[in-house]
Design an enzyme around this catalytic site. Structure first.
Site, mmCIF file in Angstrom:
data_model
loop_
_atom_site.group_PDB
_atom_site.id
_atom_site.type_symbol
_atom_site.label_atom_id
_atom_site.label_comp_id
_atom_site.label_asym_id
_atom_site.label_seq_id
_atom_site.Cartn_x
_atom_site.Cartn_y
_atom_site.Cartn_z
ATOM 1 N N HIS A 16 12.257 28.659 50.144
ATOM 2 C CA HIS A 16 12.242 27.993 51.458
ATOM 3 C C HIS A 16 11.936 26.499 51.356
ATOM 4 C CE1 HIS A 16 11.473 32.042 53.760
ATOM 5 N NE2 HIS A 16 12.718 31.908 53.357
ATOM 6 N N CYS A 46 23.953 13.102 52.222
ATOM 7 C CA CYS A 46 24.531 13.631 50.965
ATOM 8 C C CYS A 46 23.854 14.929 50.516
ATOM 9 C CB CYS A 46 24.473 12.586 49.855
ATOM 10 S SG CYS A 46 22.806 12.268 49.233
HETATM 11 C C1 BJW Z 1 -2.824 38.186 53.110
HETATM 12 C C2 BJW Z 1 -4.005 37.435 53.117
HETATM 13 C C3 BJW Z 1 -4.784 37.479 51.962
HETATM 14 C C4 BJW Z 1 -3.057 37.177 55.021
HETATM 15 N N1 BJW Z 1 -4.392 38.221 50.909
HETATM 16 N N2 BJW Z 1 -2.449 38.901 52.069
HETATM 17 C C5 BJW Z 1 18.934 39.738 58.721
HETATM 18 C C6 BJW Z 1 19.441 39.351 57.480
HETATM 19 C C7 BJW Z 1 19.502 38.005 57.112
HETATM 20 C C8 BJW Z 1 19.033 37.024 57.974
HETATM 21 C C9 BJW Z 1 18.521 37.403 59.208
HETATM 22 C C10 BJW Z 1 18.469 38.720 59.565
HETATM 23 N N3 BJW Z 1 17.943 38.790 60.797
HETATM 24 C C11 BJW Z 1 17.648 37.517 61.201
HETATM 25 C C12 BJW Z 1 17.992 36.657 60.256
HETATM 26 C C13 BJW Z 1 17.822 35.175 60.333
HETATM 27 C C14 BJW Z 1 16.476 34.610 59.990
HETATM 28 C C15 BJW Z 1 15.351 35.631 60.149
HETATM 29 O O1 BJW Z 1 14.913 36.281 59.231
HETATM 30 N N4 BJW Z 1 14.811 35.741 61.342
HETATM 31 C C16 BJW Z 1 13.701 36.674 61.581
HETATM 32 C C17 BJW Z 1 12.734 36.039 62.552
HETATM 33 C C18 BJW Z 1 14.235 38.013 61.980
HETATM 34 N N5 BJW Z 1 16.502 34.103 58.618
HETATM 35 C C19 BJW Z 1 17.015 32.906 58.358
HETATM 36 O O2 BJW Z 1 17.492 32.186 59.218
HETATM 37 C C20 BJW Z 1 17.012 32.477 56.904
HETATM 38 N N6 BJW Z 1 18.309 32.066 56.494
HETATM 39 C C21 BJW Z 1 19.334 32.927 56.450
HETATM 40 O O3 BJW Z 1 19.193 34.099 56.751
HETATM 41 O O4 BJW Z 1 20.513 32.389 55.981
HETATM 42 C C22 BJW Z 1 21.684 33.248 55.943
HETATM 43 C C23 BJW Z 1 21.638 34.281 54.864
HETATM 44 C C24 BJW Z 1 22.154 35.540 55.121
HETATM 45 C C25 BJW Z 1 22.146 36.523 54.136
HETATM 46 C C26 BJW Z 1 21.656 36.238 52.873
HETATM 47 C C27 BJW Z 1 21.176 34.986 52.630
HETATM 48 C C28 BJW Z 1 21.137 34.028 53.618
HETATM 49 C C29 BJW Z 1 16.085 31.267 56.712
HETATM 50 C C30 BJW Z 1 14.656 31.630 56.915
HETATM 51 C C31 BJW Z 1 13.792 30.383 56.861
HETATM 52 C C32 BJW Z 1 12.315 30.710 57.083
HETATM 53 N N7 BJW Z 1 11.610 29.532 57.331
HETATM 54 C C33 BJW Z 1 10.148 29.603 57.529
HETATM 55 C C34 BJW Z 1 9.634 28.224 57.996
HETATM 56 C C35 BJW Z 1 9.908 27.192 56.959
HETATM 57 C C36 BJW Z 1 8.932 26.428 56.382
HETATM 58 C C37 BJW Z 1 7.686 26.006 56.982
HETATM 59 O O5 BJW Z 1 7.666 25.376 58.029
HETATM 60 O O6 BJW Z 1 6.707 26.279 56.316
HETATM 61 O O7 BJW Z 1 9.503 30.045 56.337
HETATM 62 S S1 BJW Z 1 9.646 30.790 58.767
HETATM 63 C C38 BJW Z 1 8.154 31.206 57.967
HETATM 64 O O8 BJW Z 1 8.195 32.631 57.691
HETATM 65 C C39 BJW Z 1 8.149 30.481 56.606
HETATM 66 C C40 BJW Z 1 7.727 31.590 55.667
HETATM 67 O O9 BJW Z 1 8.137 31.296 54.358
HETATM 68 C C41 BJW Z 1 8.364 32.818 56.268
HETATM 69 C C42 BJW Z 1 7.713 34.118 55.856
HETATM 70 O O10 BJW Z 1 6.383 34.185 56.327
HETATM 71 P P1 BJW Z 1 5.281 34.888 55.412
HETATM 72 O O11 BJW Z 1 5.106 34.136 54.174
HETATM 73 O O12 BJW Z 1 5.603 36.326 55.293
HETATM 74 O O13 BJW Z 1 3.950 34.638 56.306
HETATM 75 P P2 BJW Z 1 3.351 35.509 57.503
HETATM 76 O O14 BJW Z 1 2.360 34.663 58.186
HETATM 77 O O15 BJW Z 1 4.417 36.117 58.331
HETATM 78 O O16 BJW Z 1 2.598 36.723 56.778
HETATM 79 C C43 BJW Z 1 1.463 36.543 55.952
HETATM 80 C C44 BJW Z 1 1.074 37.871 55.336
HETATM 81 O O17 BJW Z 1 -0.023 37.630 54.453
HETATM 82 C C45 BJW Z 1 0.600 38.909 56.377
HETATM 83 O O18 BJW Z 1 1.225 40.164 56.093
HETATM 84 C C46 BJW Z 1 -0.909 39.001 56.135
HETATM 85 O O19 BJW Z 1 -1.417 40.316 56.328
HETATM 86 C C47 BJW Z 1 -1.011 38.611 54.667
HETATM 87 N N8 BJW Z 1 -2.287 38.014 54.284
HETATM 88 N N9 BJW Z 1 -4.163 36.818 54.278
HETATM 89 C C48 BJW Z 1 -3.262 38.928 50.942
HETATM 90 N N10 BJW Z 1 -5.995 36.807 51.824
#
Ligand code: BJW
Length: 252
Positions: A116, A127
């Site tokens: 990401h 570019c």
């Molecule tokens: C602990 C802890 C401790 C707490 N110890 N644990 C189906 C298929 C494909 C795509 C989609 C789909 N449905 C929808 C989509 C589109 C979309 C998507 O997924 N939307 C959803 C909302 C449904 N995805 C996209 O648009 C992506 N691109 C894409 O799909 O392109 C086309 C494609 C198609 C097919 C193949 C390939 C590509 C792009 C996604 C971009 C995500 N961007 C973000 C923000 C960016 C950066 C930023 O500002 O920082 O990335 S969103 C945000 O969520 C960030 C993270 O990386 C991401 C994941 O979050 P994460 O890391 O899981 O954090 P949390 O807070 O959700 O969870 C934390 C966890 O830690 C919890 O479980 C806690 O319990 C735990 N925890 N303390 C251990 N001490």
């Protein structure tokens, strides 16, 4: 008879997916918890290309503040354990992180892919070349390699954009005999689908998370607790420092 790898056998090819939970104990907020980063900003306001087009100052300021905050946080025992594993494990290893912080690098990880993007990098709006980010992007920084007068945006994969390194990740998942997901909610695709891909190719799958994630039932095994406790213990098992604890099947 299952054709899954024997859980007692030493893996030869591991893919590790990390999310915000691994950095939580370093003081980096997660996205979706009660103290989630989005409380001050709606995700739609800052993490889409449309939001950047609508209000570039808001989005640049949001990421400038998070880049500045990196100076005040340090890698924790979980990042360091993965760094130790990366240095000592002589099989294939790929750490795929969804995190945009640099705590894996500072914890010693080298076989690392930021799917990401990275706060410390920027990309040109014209570019597309990725390059080191200046401390502040809001003032409007010029691209280093573009003669077309491009300006820089954060090197962050926003919703609707293609994550980095998908071909490399798919190949590693196809080859893996162990897939481990650490500190991610399983709410965002394509990362949330990696467990199914790895399992379909025959890997054993393990979740290490504070609590059951959205996809916890998809894993062969799940261990719940803080990353700073679970990850060092698991890395020690892989490196042969400790016997694995009892492998109860995933009850979720
Ligand atoms: C602990 C802890 C401790 C707490 N110890 N644990 C189906 C298929 C494909 C795509 C989609 C789909 N449905 C929808 C989509 C589109 C979309 C998507 O997924 N939307 C959803 C909302 C449904 N995805 C996209 O648009 C992506 N691109 C894409 O799909 O392109 C086309 C494609 C198609 C097919 C193949 C390939 C590509 C792009 C996604 C971009 C995500 N961007 C973000 C923000 C960016 C950066 C930023 O500002 O920082 O990335 S969103 C945000 O969520 C960030 C993270 O990386 C991401 C994941 O979050 P994460 O890391 O899981 O954090 P949390 O807070 O959700 O969870 C934390 C966890 O830690 C919890 O479980 C806690 O319990 C735990 N925890 N303390 C251990 N001490």
């Amino acid at each position: 008879m299952s054709d899954k790898p024997n859980p007692a056998a030493q893996p030869r090819s591991i893919v590790i997916l990390t999310g915000a939970g691994i950095s939580a104990e370093s003081g980096v907020p997660t996205f979706r918890g009660p103290d989630g980063l989005w409380e001050g900003h709606r995700v739609e306001d800052v993490a889409t290309p449309e939001a950047f087009a609508r209000d570039p100052d808001l989005v640049q300021s949001f990421y400038d503040a998070r880049r500045a905050a990196l100076g005040g946080v340090k890698p924790n025992a979980a990042h360091q354990a993965l760094g130790r594993l990366d240095a000592a494990f002589d099989g294939d290893l790929l750490i795929v992180t969804q995190n945009v912080d640099d705590l894996h690098e500072r914890g010693g990880a080298r076989r690392l892919l930021h799917m990401h993007g990275e706060l410390l990098r920027a990309s040109c709006t014209v570019c597309g070349v990725r390059q080191p980010a200046p401390a502040v992007l809001r003032e409007g920084a010029a691209c280093e390699s573009c003669e077309a007068g491009g300006t820089l945006r954060p090197d962050i994969v926003w919703f609707g954009e293609m994550p980095h390194g998908m071909g490399h990740i798919e190949a590693a998942l196809a080859d893996a005999d162990l897939f481990v997901s650490i500190g991610t909610s399983g709410a965002v695709y394509p990362a949330a689908g990696f467990v199914r891909t790895a399992a379909a190719y025959g890997a054993r799958t393990l979740e290490l998370n504070l609590e059951p994630s959205e996809g916890t039932a998809l894993f062969d095994e799940a261990r719940h607790g803080p990353a700073t406790r679970l990850v060092p213990a698991w890395a020690d098992e892989i490196l042969g420092c400790n016997s694995p604890p009892g492998r109860a099947p995933n009850p979720d």
